[in-house]
Design an enzyme around this catalytic site. Structure first.
Site, mmCIF file in Angstrom:
data_model
loop_
_atom_site.group_PDB
_atom_site.id
_atom_site.type_symbol
_atom_site.label_atom_id
_atom_site.label_comp_id
_atom_site.label_asym_id
_atom_site.label_seq_id
_atom_site.Cartn_x
_atom_site.Cartn_y
_atom_site.Cartn_z
ATOM 1 N N CYS A 54 38.376 -30.587 55.234
ATOM 2 C CA CYS A 54 38.674 -29.287 54.551
ATOM 3 C C CYS A 54 40.094 -29.519 53.797
ATOM 4 C CB CYS A 54 39.076 -28.325 55.532
ATOM 5 S SG CYS A 54 39.469 -26.627 54.934
ATOM 6 N N CYS A 79 42.256 -26.494 54.057
ATOM 7 C CA CYS A 79 43.382 -26.293 55.362
ATOM 8 C C CYS A 79 44.294 -27.451 55.570
ATOM 9 C CB CYS A 79 42.176 -26.609 56.478
ATOM 10 S SG CYS A 79 40.517 -25.763 56.422
ATOM 11 N N ASP A 80 44.075 -28.698 54.997
ATOM 12 C CA ASP A 80 44.846 -29.653 55.148
ATOM 13 C C ASP A 80 45.503 -30.503 54.106
ATOM 14 O OD1 ASP A 80 44.325 -29.477 57.836
ATOM 15 O OD2 ASP A 80 42.521 -30.843 57.768
#
Ligand code: FAD
Ligand code: NAP
Length: 309
Positions: free
Chosen positions: A134, A137-138
């Site tokens: 992701c 997200c990261d």
């Protein structure tokens, strides 16, 4: 007894709930183990949902859906479904992770798909510690640093472009020399100076220590290995369908599935079992698009409404 149980609250499940309740069904519950919205909420950008002219994040796209879809009486239960089975009386039994059960006359399974693992050494050990699926997200953890991306489909290329906005360099590793992504996306990737293509290569190993990933070993078809000293790798090698809720005690599936585990449906999203429908990414030949998943959800719900007249 529920008129309809919907399993999964992504675009397919939410839309099914909207059409079922607006079509007059009274007792409809959508079981979603997390927040409604589905996998698109992990996407950094979506520009192909009709009617949305701007490029928006997946989260922005889905933000208004639950309110609209619940306006006509759809109930959301935040719970994981472990199994859908059939009772002797011909109803469907919905079993939840905590052991609770519910009965339903109809079920629409909309559990979608999840990212596949590539299978290289260190992938599982460093998952969440430098190996990610992701970018939204990261990605920010790697601001102004170099990262690797594995894969050659739409997801890999779109997320490589997203990461190129944040990171100093993105090594895009793909096992062939041509991509299966949309031509416009391929053009953007090829003309992005921050993206370096590592073609005809696979990831052999990700190595690191207790603090996380320190590098990626990529091997080309001749066996030459390059050592990319990156702290993170994003793996986008396709999706597996989430068909676990349909698995029965004896290992068989409640309805017919194909060799890939995708649920076989007809044009009405009907499965081989009467009253059981499947919609969205989980079905055969799913184009794996938000607009198609939403369309499937509407089609399935309208079938349930027609059955209930
Ligand atoms: P999902 O969105 O997968 O939703 C399934 C839901 O079911 C999830 O919320 C999950 O939590 C829930 N669930 C699963 N199992 C259970 C259970 N046992 N109990 C309870 N709940 C459960 N599509 C586009 O159209 N355009 C794009 O630009 C685009 N970009 C993408 C980028 C990325 C990074 C990804 C990953 C996907 C992208 N897609 C895009 C594809 C799109 O997101 C999917 O096709 C779509 O979300 C499928 O919807 P769905 O409702 O079938 O399933
Ligand atoms: P995908 O299209 O299946 O692509 C997976 C990629 O990973 C392929 O390039 C494949 O290589 C590679 N791969 C598979 N297994 C591998 C392994 N073990 N090691 C190394 N590489 C491996 O998956 P996706 O990109 O996640 O897309 C899934 C679906 O969602 C598609 O239908 C896609 O069109 C859709 N989607 C659409 C959008 C959009 O419309 N904007 C955005 C995202 C996703 P090969 O090419 O050699 O097979």
């Amino acid at each position: 007894m529920l008129d309809l149980a919907i399993i999964g609250g992504g675009p397919a499940g939410l839309t099914a709930g909207l059409y079922a309740t607006r079509g007059g069904l009274k007792n409809v519950v959508m079981y979603e183990k997390g927040l409604p919205g589905g996998q698109i909420t992990q996407s950094s950008e979506i520009e192909n949902y009709p009617g949305i002219k701007e490029v928006v994040t997946g989260m922005e796209l889905m933000e208004p859906w639950p309110e609209q879809c619940m306006r006509f009486g759809l109930k959301h239960e935040m719970a994981e479904v472990t199994r859908v089975s059939k009772t002797a009386a011909g109803f469907f039994k919905i079993t939840l992770a905590g052991g609770d059960e519910a009965l339903a006359e109809n079920v629409i399974v909309c559990t979608g798909s999840t990212p596949r693992r590539a299978g290289f050494k260190g992938e599982d050990a460093f998952f969440g510690k430098g190996v990610s699926t992701c970018a939204t997200c990261d990605g920010f953890f790697y601001k102004d640093r170099e990262v690797a991306v594995l894969g050659g489909g739409d997801t890999a290329l779109e997320e490589a472009l997203y990461l190129a906005n944040i990171c100093s360099r993105v090594y895009l590793i793909h096992r062939r020399d041509s991509f299966r992504a949309a031509p416009s996306t391929i053009e953007k990737v090829k003309s992005n100076p921050k993206i370096e293509l590592v073609l005809n290569s696979t990831v052999k190993e990700v190595y690191g220590d207790a603090s996380g990933v320190n590098g990626v070993l990529a091997e080309d078809k001749e066996g030459n290995v390059i050592d990319l000293k990156v702290p993170g790798i994003f793996v986008f090698v396709g999706m597996n369908v989430n068909n676990g809720v349909l698995k029965q005690d004896d290992g068989s599936f409640l309805c017919d599935v194909n060799a890939q585990g995708e649920v076989i449906v007809d044009l009405g999203m009907r499965t081989s079992v009467e009253g059981l429908f499947a919609a969205g990414d989980i079905r055969i030949e799913a184009p794996k698009q938000v607009v198609c998943a939403a369309g499937d959800g509407a089609v399935a719900a309208l079938q349930v409404v027609a059955r209930s007249l």
